[in-house]
Design an enzyme around this catalytic site. Structure first.
Site, short mmCIF file in Angstrom:
data_model
loop_
_atom_site.label_atom_id
_atom_site.label_comp_id
_atom_site.label_asym_id
_atom_site.label_seq_id
_atom_site.Cartn_x
_atom_site.Cartn_y
_atom_site.Cartn_z
N HIS A 1 0.81 -1.22 0.00
CA HIS A 1 0.00 0.00 0.00
C HIS A 1 0.84 1.26 0.00
O HIS A 1 1.59 1.52 0.94
CB HIS A 1 -0.96 0.02 1.19
CG HIS A 1 -2.15 0.90 0.95
ND1 HIS A 1 -3.29 0.48 0.29
CD2 HIS A 1 -2.37 2.20 1.26
CE1 HIS A 1 -4.16 1.46 0.22
NE2 HIS A 1 -3.63 2.53 0.80
N ASP B 1 0.32 5.51 -1.19
CA ASP B 1 -0.66 6.52 -1.63
C ASP B 1 -0.06 7.68 -2.41
O ASP B 1 -0.69 8.72 -2.52
CB ASP B 1 -1.40 7.08 -0.40
CG ASP B 1 -2.62 6.25 -0.04
OD1 ASP B 1 -3.50 6.12 -0.91
OD2 ASP B 1 -2.71 5.75 1.09
N GLU C 1 -8.82 1.30 -3.21
CA GLU C 1 -9.09 1.56 -1.80
C GLU C 1 -10.45 2.21 -1.69
O GLU C 1 -10.63 3.38 -1.99
CB GLU C 1 -8.00 2.48 -1.21
CG GLU C 1 -8.22 2.72 0.28
CD GLU C 1 -7.01 3.30 0.97
OE1 GLU C 1 -6.25 4.04 0.31
OE2 GLU C 1 -6.82 3.01 2.16
N HIS D 1 -13.61 1.98 2.47
CA HIS D 1 -12.59 2.86 3.03
C HIS D 1 -13.10 3.19 4.43
O HIS D 1 -13.65 2.30 5.09
CB HIS D 1 -12.34 4.10 2.16
CG HIS D 1 -11.17 4.91 2.64
ND1 HIS D 1 -11.27 6.23 3.00
CD2 HIS D 1 -9.87 4.55 2.86
CE1 HIS D 1 -10.09 6.64 3.43
NE2 HIS D 1 -9.22 5.65 3.35
N HIS E 1 -9.57 -1.60 6.70
CA HIS E 1 -10.60 -0.56 6.80
C HIS E 1 -11.98 -1.09 7.16
O HIS E 1 -12.84 -0.31 7.57
CB HIS E 1 -10.73 0.29 5.52
CG HIS E 1 -9.67 1.33 5.37
ND1 HIS E 1 -9.65 2.47 6.14
CD2 HIS E 1 -8.59 1.40 4.55
CE1 HIS E 1 -8.59 3.21 5.79
NE2 HIS E 1 -7.93 2.57 4.84
N HIS F 1 -3.00 -3.09 4.54
CA HIS F 1 -2.31 -2.10 5.39
C HIS F 1 -3.03 -1.95 6.73
O HIS F 1 -3.81 -1.03 6.93
CB HIS F 1 -2.12 -0.77 4.67
CG HIS F 1 -3.37 -0.07 4.21
ND1 HIS F 1 -4.34 -0.68 3.45
CD2 HIS F 1 -3.81 1.20 4.40
CE1 HIS F 1 -5.31 0.18 3.21
NE2 HIS F 1 -5.02 1.33 3.78
N ASP G 1 1.70 2.15 3.67
CA ASP G 1 0.78 3.30 3.62
C ASP G 1 1.55 4.62 3.48
O ASP G 1 1.02 5.68 3.83
CB ASP G 1 -0.12 3.32 4.87
CG ASP G 1 -1.48 3.95 4.61
OD1 ASP G 1 -1.71 4.43 3.47
OD2 ASP G 1 -2.31 3.99 5.53
ZN LIG Z 1 -6.08 3.21 3.93
#
Ligand SMILES: [Zn+2]
Length: 401
Positions: free
Chosen positions: A42, A44, A141, A168, A214, A235, A335
Site C-alpha cells: 500500500h 498513496d 481503496e 474505506h 478498513h 495495510h 501506507d
Molecule cells: Zn487506507
C-alpha cells in the site's frame, strides 16, 4: 506445563534474549536485504501523482520517489487507487477510480519504463524482479468505487486492479466500515449485505484479492466466511499493541492466518503506538478534515503534541503478528504518503534496509525476512489466482496467466 517443556521454553527465552543483542554487520544487512523480494502492498503517492507530482524527481517533501524506491530495494509496489468517500456524492466514484488507474499507468509506469513494469500476477512480480525492475500493481481503496455494480468490478479487474478494500473509512451500500461504526445517521448492515457477499464471490472468481483493511469487524468475519480464497489486510496492524478500530484483534489475526491470509503491517504512528494514538485523538480528526487545505498551523500543533512511533514499534507489530498467526501471516503495507506521521527510523521508502537490520538484530533469520517481505504475499496471490482458475475451469472464460 511439564518440566521438560518448561525447560525448553526457558532455553528458548534465553536464546531470544541473546538474539535481541545480536550484532549485525552492514554487509549482512545488505546481503539479506538484497536476497529478498520486497513487496509493499500500500502506497498513496498516487493521490499526488494525479495532480502532477513527479515520482522521478525527489521532491523531498513526501515519503515516495523513484530514487528512494531503488535505495530502499523495493521490488514491487501496489499503488493505491484511492477513491475518497466524497466521490460518492453525485456518483463520481467510478470517474475518480478511472483517473487514479490512469495516474498509475500514465504518470508512473509509462513515464519511467526503465524502472517500473506493469504487473498483474505473482509470476509477473518475480519476472520484473529478475530483470531489475520494480513491479507496479494496483489495488482499489474503497469498495464504493464499483458504484454497486459487479460490471464495474469486472472492468476494473481488466484494467489491472488486483485487490480491493471492501470499504474505506465510510460504510457503503453493502459493507460496514470500521471508520464510522459510532457515527449517528449512518445506515449499517451488520457486516456484508447479500450483495456484499456476491462482491466477494465475484472477486474470488476474477482472481482479485479480497482486502479487509478498513472494514468493520463484522465485515471481516463475513468476508472470511464467504471468501473461498485467502483474504488479506493490505495495510493494517495489531490492535493489542495499539487499540484503534483500523487494527486487527488477535482473534482476527489467528483466523486470517488459518485461512492462509496475511496481515501487511501499516506504518502509521497511530496504528503502531498506543502513546501516539492517545496523544493524537483530538487533533487527528481536525487534521484529516483540513487535509485538502494543507493546514500548516495544525501540522505544527500535531508535531509538537504527538510523539512519533519508531522503527522498533514496526518490529514489535511484525513480531506480534508472527507470534499470533505464525511467520507465514505477516508482511509489509507501509501506507507511505497516505499517513500523517511516519516512524522514526523508517521515514520513507528508502529506509527499508533499517527494518532489515532491526529484524536481524531481533533474531529473525534471512528466510523469515524473505517471507515477511514478499514470500507470504506471493503465496496469497498464487492461492487467489489458483482459486480463480478453479472457479472458471470449464466455463469458457478461463484466463491464462
Ligand atoms: Zn487506507
Amino acid at each position: 506445563m511439564p518440566k521438560s517443556k518448561l525447560l525448553r521454553a526457558g532455553l528458548l527465552a534465553c536464546a531470544l534474549l541473546a538474539a535481541q543483542n545480536k550484532q549485525v554487520s552492514d554487509a549482512e544487512v545488505k546481503k539479506v536485504h538484497s536476497s529478498a523480494l520486497l513487496i509493499d502492498t500500500h502506497n498513496d503517492i498516487t493521490s499526488r501523482t494525479v495532480t502532477g507530482y513527479d515520482i522521478g524527481k525527489n521532491a523531498g517533501d513526501g515519503h515516495t520517489n523513484l530514487a528512494g524506491f531503488r535505495q530502499g530495494g523495493v521490488g514491487a509496489q501496489f499503488f493505491a487507487v484511492y477513491v475518497a468517500a466524497s466521490y460518492v456524492n453525485g456518483n463520481h466514484a467510478a470517474n475518480r477510480t478511472l483517473e487514479m488507474i490512469d495516474t498509475v499507468r500514465h504518470d508512473i509506469i509509462d513515464k519511467y519504463p526503465n524502472d517500473f513494469v506493469f504487473a498483474l500476477t505473482a509470476n509477473d512480480i518475480e519476472r520484473a524482479h529478475r530483470h531489475g525492475k520494480i513491479a507496479a500493481l494496483m489495488g482499489i481503496e474503497g469498495g464504493h468505487a464499483i458504484e454497486d455494480s459487479l460490471r464495474l468490478l469486472r472492468d476494473y479487474y481488466l484494467l489491472g486492479i488486483r485487490y480491493m478494500t471492501l470499504t474505506h473509512s465510510n460504510t457503503n451500500n453493502w459493507a460496514d466500515s470500521s471508520g464510522d461504526m459510532d457515527k449517528a445517521g449512518v445506515q449499517h448492515h451488520n457486516g456484508l449485505t447479500d450483495f456484499g457477499k456476491d462482491v466477494v464471490r465475484e472477486m474470488n472468481r476474477l482472481g482479485m484479492m479480497v482486502d479487509i483493511s478498513h472494514v468493520a469487524d463484522k465485515t471481516f468475519w463475513d468476508a472470511l466466511e464467504v471468501s473461498t480464497a485467502p483474504p488479506f489486510a493490505s495495510h493494517s496492524s495489531a490492535r493489542s499493541l495499539s487499540n484503534v478500530p483500523r487494527n486487527m484483534t488477535d482473534e482476527m489475526i489467528g483466523a486470517l492466518a488459518k485461512k492462509g491470509g496475511v496481515v501487511q503491517i501499516n506504518f502509521a504512528c497511530e496504528f503502531l503506538s498506543q502513546a501516539t494514538a492517545d496523544a493524537s485523538k483530538s487533533i487527528l480528526p481536525r487534521l484529516m478534515a483540513a487535509r485538502e487545505e494543507n493546514n500548516r498551523a495544525l501540522m505544527e500543533e500535531y508535531r509538537k503534541t504527538v510523539p512519533p512511533a519508531t522503527l522498533q514499534d514496526v518490529v514489535a507489530h511484525i513480531d506480534h503478528v508472527a507470534k499470533v498467526g505464525g511467520i507465514n501471516a505477516v508482511g509489509i503495507g507501509s501506507d507511505f504518503d497516505g499517513i500523517t506521521c511516519v516512524p522514526t527510523g523508517l521515514e520513507d521508502v528508502s529506509k527499508f534496509p533499517n527494518l532489515t537490520r532491526a529484524l536481524l538484530e531481533k533474531g529473525y533469520s534471512a528466510e523469515d525476512i524473505r517471507k515477511i517481505y514478499g514470500g507470504n504475499l506471493l503465496r496469497v496471490m498464487r492461492s487467489v489466482e489458483a482459486e480463480a482458475r478453479r472457479r472458471n475451469a470449464g466455463s469458457g472464460t478461463q484466463k491464462s496467466e
